[in-house]
Design an enzyme around this catalytic site. Structure first.
Site, PDB file in Angstrom:
ATOM      1  N   ARG A  82       1.552   4.322  -1.224  1.00 22.57           N
ATOM      2  CA  ARG A  82       0.960   3.288  -2.072  1.00 22.57           C
ATOM      3  C   ARG A  82      -0.559   3.380  -2.048  1.00 22.57           C
ATOM      4  NH1 ARG A  82       3.026  -2.649  -0.853  1.00 22.57           N
ATOM      5  NH2 ARG A  82       1.519  -2.454   0.836  1.00 22.57           N
ATOM      6  N   LYS A 184      -3.249  -1.870  -4.629  1.00 20.25           N
ATOM      7  CA  LYS A 184      -3.777  -2.807  -3.635  1.00 20.25           C
ATOM      8  C   LYS A 184      -5.294  -2.650  -3.572  1.00 20.25           C
ATOM      9  CE  LYS A 184      -1.763  -4.793   0.511  1.00 20.25           C
ATOM     10  NZ  LYS A 184      -1.015  -5.914  -0.067  1.00 20.25           N
ATOM     11  N   GLU A 220       4.189 -12.712  -9.609  1.00 18.71           N
ATOM     12  CA  GLU A 220       4.171 -12.844  -8.149  1.00 18.71           C
ATOM     13  C   GLU A 220       3.076 -13.829  -7.778  1.00 18.71           C
ATOM     14  OE1 GLU A 220       2.699  -9.546  -5.822  1.00 18.71           O
ATOM     15  OE2 GLU A 220       1.693  -8.660  -7.533  1.00 18.71           O
TER      16      GLU A 220
HETATM   17  C1  LIG Z   1       0.257  -6.507  -0.130  1.00 16.83           C
HETATM   18  C2  LIG Z   1       0.790  -7.314  -1.259  1.00 16.83           C
HETATM   19  C3  LIG Z   1       2.144  -7.723  -1.305  1.00 16.83           C
HETATM   20  C4  LIG Z   1       3.109  -7.482  -0.177  1.00 16.83           C
HETATM   21  O1  LIG Z   1       3.388  -6.132   0.046  1.00 16.83           O
HETATM   22  P1  LIG Z   1       4.071  -5.652   1.400  1.00 16.83           P
HETATM   23  O2  LIG Z   1       4.047  -4.171   1.287  1.00 16.83           O
HETATM   24  O3  LIG Z   1       5.452  -6.189   1.429  1.00 16.83           O
HETATM   25  O4  LIG Z   1       3.241  -6.187   2.509  1.00 16.83           O
HETATM   26  C5  LIG Z   1       2.568  -8.409  -2.422  1.00 16.83           C
HETATM   27  N1  LIG Z   1       1.732  -8.709  -3.446  1.00 16.83           N
HETATM   28  C6  LIG Z   1       0.438  -8.350  -3.424  1.00 16.83           C
HETATM   29  C7  LIG Z   1      -0.443  -8.721  -4.571  1.00 16.83           C
HETATM   30  C8  LIG Z   1      -0.071  -7.637  -2.334  1.00 16.83           C
HETATM   31  O5  LIG Z   1      -1.355  -7.289  -2.320  1.00 16.83           O
END
Ligand SMILES: *Cc1c(COP(=O)(O)O)cnc(C)c1O
Length: 342
Positions: A82, A184, A220
């Protein structure tokens, strides 16, 4: 040896300086080997790309002690992948995925005393990140970068017991169609700060973002994906190209199907259908799943039948199964658990 200066039962979620962190620099088109250092400060050029145009991305994962006292982390290969995706989207050089996993192992090993004991509920949070370091003033990618990875011990998410969250449907958007919602990047968080502070001031725990194109579908929250459980016990999660692909959510969907024998489906989920669902939860590395009791859409309250005092029954099963897999009390699917030799 466990660090004796820490009260493991009373850790929060805040930065604490540990012994070593990993640093690697990218220069003249190549990554240097990288090294561990005690220095937790970074000195950069005043016009570094990260300062001017937010050229930075990050990851988050955890290391734990298992029931039989091994130190492990959970699916770091997916964090490496990722982060590579994030880097490509921001025109940053990819830190090789195998080197990323080696760095996770090296940093955790170097800070093994800081990995909380099994049963404390605490864990060692690992934060990899990268930034453009050389001077830019015209809008363009930097040519030099730094990749870093530090660790900090964090307390159990549900200190003092589980308390279902109250969310609101946000009037702000998180991610544009064809934008950067699926990576991210720090920039996705910078612009969410206004909305999160505002939500807190209004008495909500988090914002639920809708798809910004049509404002019809659930996406989300600012930092976690969403799961729903239907009244006939099916697991649903939104399908969208602008959601961050949570590793926890992807793992939970597989746990639902393969361990609990539940139907698990990723499909667009309309705001106007969520009042039909039985349970709701937020998923991410921090909590695995936090139950949601209520979502407020401009005064209209959507109260899930699971209520405001406990995790829903199916949410709890999902939570217990994934936690068991992580803690080594339930057999993990091949490749999910990465052991750190101490
Ligand atoms: C990091 C993140 C998540 C959660 O991801 P994980 O890999 O399960 O920790 C969900 N939504 C956003 C916007 C994120 O930045």
């Amino acid at each position: 040896m466990l660090n004796e200066t820490i009260d493991w039962g009373n850790l929060g979620f805040a930065y604490q300086k540990t012994d070593k962190r990993f640093v690697a620099n990218f220069k003249n088109g190549a990554w240097e080997e990288g090294y561990l250092t005690e220095d937790n400060t970074v000195t950069l050029h005043e016009s570094a790309g990260v300062f001017q145009y937010a050229q930075t991305c990050f990851e988050g994962l955890k290391a734990y002690r298992t029931a039989d006292n091994r130190i492990v982390c959970f699916r770091p290969d997916l964090n490496a992948q990722r982060m590579a995706d994030s880097c490509r989207r921001l025109r940053m050089p990819v830190f090789p995925e195998d080197k990323f996993i080696e760095a996770v192992k090296a940093v955790v090993k170097a800070n093994a005393d800081w990995v909380p004991p099994y049963g404390s509920g605490a864990s060692l949070y690992i934060r990899p990140y990268m930034m453009g370091t050389d001077a830019v003033i015209g809008v363009k990618p930097a040519t030099e970068y730094q990749f870093r990875m530090f660790v900090t011990p964090v307390g159990p998410y549900f200190k003092g017991g589980v308390k279902p969250l109250t969310l609101r449907i946000s009037d702000y958007d998180r991610a544009a169609p064809n934008g950067t919602g699926h990576i991210k990047a720090g920039l996705n968080y910078a612009m969410s700060l206004f909305a999160i502070v505002d939500a807190h001031e209004q008495g909500f725990d988090e914002n639920v973002y809708l798809d910004s194109g049509s404002r019809t579908y659930i996406e989300e929250t600012g930092g976690a994906n969403i799961l729903f459980v239907t009244k006939d016990n099916k697991i649903l999660t939104p399908k969208s190209g602008t959601i961050l692909p949570s590793i926890t959510r992807r793992s939970l969907m597989q746990v639902a199907a393969d361990y609990l024998g539940l139907e698990a489906e990723e499909r667009p989920i309309r705001l106007d259908e969520i009042d039909q669902f039985a349970e709701c939860g937020l998923c991410g590395t921090a909590a695995v799943i936090s139950p949601v009791g209520k979502i407020v859409d401009h005064g209209r309250e959507i109260c899930f039948p699971s209520g405001m005092t406990d995790m829903g029954k199916t949410t709890k099963k999902l939570y217990d199964t994934l936690r068991g897999i992580q803690m080594g009390t339930i057999e993990a699917p091949e490749g999910w658990i990465c052991e750190i030799e101490a």
